[in-house]
Design an enzyme around this catalytic site. Structure first.
Site, short mmCIF file in Angstrom:
data_model
loop_
_atom_site.label_atom_id
_atom_site.label_comp_id
_atom_site.label_asym_id
_atom_site.label_seq_id
_atom_site.Cartn_x
_atom_site.Cartn_y
_atom_site.Cartn_z
NE ARG A 76 -2.25 -0.82 3.62
CZ ARG A 76 -2.48 -0.30 4.77
NH1 ARG A 76 -3.74 0.37 4.48
NH2 ARG A 76 -2.01 -0.17 5.96
CE LYS A 89 3.01 -7.25 5.61
NZ LYS A 89 2.97 -5.79 5.60
NE ARG A 98 4.00 -0.16 12.35
CZ ARG A 98 3.52 -0.80 11.46
NH1 ARG A 98 2.47 -1.58 11.35
NH2 ARG A 98 4.36 -0.61 10.37
P1 ATP Z 1 2.23 -2.63 7.75
O1 ATP Z 1 2.20 -4.19 7.57
O2 ATP Z 1 3.38 -2.22 8.14
O3 ATP Z 1 0.94 -2.10 8.31
P2 ATP Z 1 1.39 -2.05 5.03
O4 ATP Z 1 0.10 -2.70 5.33
O5 ATP Z 1 1.17 -0.53 4.98
O6 ATP Z 1 2.37 -2.30 6.08
P3 ATP Z 1 1.79 -3.65 2.87
O7 ATP Z 1 1.01 -3.10 1.80
O8 ATP Z 1 1.21 -4.73 3.49
O9 ATP Z 1 2.14 -2.67 4.08
O10 ATP Z 1 3.34 -4.00 2.51
C1 ATP Z 1 4.29 -3.34 2.30
C2 ATP Z 1 4.94 -3.61 3.52
O11 ATP Z 1 5.54 -4.94 3.80
C3 ATP Z 1 6.52 -3.09 3.68
O12 ATP Z 1 6.90 -1.68 3.61
C4 ATP Z 1 7.53 -3.95 4.25
O13 ATP Z 1 7.44 -3.42 5.70
C5 ATP Z 1 6.72 -5.33 4.20
N1 ATP Z 1 7.24 -6.23 3.51
C6 ATP Z 1 7.69 -6.14 2.33
N2 ATP Z 1 8.06 -7.26 1.65
C7 ATP Z 1 7.60 -8.17 2.65
C8 ATP Z 1 7.93 -9.60 2.71
N3 ATP Z 1 8.27 -10.25 1.75
N4 ATP Z 1 7.60 -10.28 3.86
C9 ATP Z 1 7.18 -9.58 4.94
N5 ATP Z 1 6.94 -8.34 4.85
C10 ATP Z 1 7.18 -7.45 3.92
#
Ligand code: ATP
Length: 266
Positions: A64, A129, A264
């Protein structure tokens, strides 16, 4: 990076494990920037509902708000599914939560333990995650088309664990065996089709209980972070029937709609 050549993607093997193979049109791609971008373009060109792009080496996977999704050839599964919603159905709020339910059902069906969902779009196991979902929509000819991108870590190379700013995990840590990626993809598509058909009939409301049963922050104090706004703190009181997060605050229960916010632990 090492590619697992023993487990290449194969459209015939995936199709053979689909409950309704005619429902999908599969494309296996060696390398691309983002499967979501490919299918968003394909949507404009009239690609049918059920189009699937699965890619071995995604070079600019997205999360995102322009954040990146990292993957490693052979160790990850990154794919997108294009889904057309019936005319008249309003913008699919709650869709990324519905997709989360589908992913959890599929992983649990293959024996994964401890799968949890973090609002709005993360797949966790034991607090780590191991997957993410990115839903993007376009409207073509008055109809909503969703592209649902899913990234899962089967194994977690150190380079990815160290590059991300969250605690990352992988399926090999929560499954008794690491599944074939072809069979895993077929199981995910089978679960997505069932879940999206339910979503079309009754919206997220019909899936909310299943989502809540896996809510990793249920009853916990959390912070909602949004750019340009003060953090909002409260107790996670679940999700509404449209997928909005319900936050118990001193000022009452607030609804937080998915979008540009991050959750968070407080
Ligand atoms: P958050 O989980 O921090 O709330 P978000 O929902 O805003 O994140 P996503 O769209 O789920 O973000 O994915 C992007 C984020 O996921 C990245 O900024 C990084 O922190 C994390 N990420 C990227 N690749 C991976 C992976 N292979 N495994 C786990 N986490 C990852």
């Amino acid at each position: 990076m090492r590619a697992n050549t023993a487990d290449p993607f194969n459209a015939d093997v995936i199709a053979a494990a689909l409950d309704k193979p005619a429902r999908f049109r599969l494309e296996v791609i060696d390398r691309c920037e983002s499967t979501n971008s490919l299918l968003l373009d394909a949507a404009q060109q009239g690609a049918p509902s059920g189009s699937v792009a699965v890619c071995e080496a995604q070079t600019a996977g997205r999360g995102r708000r322009g954040r990146g999704w990292l993957s490693a050839p052979g160790d990850s599964l990154t794919f997108s599914l294009l889904w057309r919603f019936p005319a008249g159905l309003s913008a699919p709020a709650g869709l990324s939560l519905a997709a989360g339910v589908a992913v959890a059902r599929a992983l649990e069906g293959l024996g994964a333990a401890g799968i949890g969902l973090k609002w709005p779009n993360d797949i966790l196991a034991d607090g780590a995650k191991l997957g993410g979902i990115l839903v993007e929509t376009v409207t073509v000819g008055g109809r909503h088309i969703a592209v649902i991108g899913i990234g899962l870590n089967l194994r977690l190379p150190r380079a990815i664990a160290e590059a991300v700013d969250v605690r990352a995990g992988s399926l090999d840590g929560v499954m008794p065996y690491t599944p074939s990626r072809n069979l895993l993809l077929a199981a995910l598509l089978n679960a997505l089709a069932t879940t999206l058909e339910a979503f079309e009939r009754v919206g997220f409301a019909g899936l909310a209980d299943e989502w809540l049963a896996r809510n990793v922050h249920a009853g916990q104090r959390v912070l909602i972070l949004a750019e340009g706004a003060a953090p909002l703190e409260g107790r996670c009181a679940g999700v509404d029937t449209d997928g909005a997060l319900l936050l118990d605050t001193p000022a009452g229960v607030r609804r937080v709609v998915s979008g540009d916010v991050t959750l968070r632990p407080a």
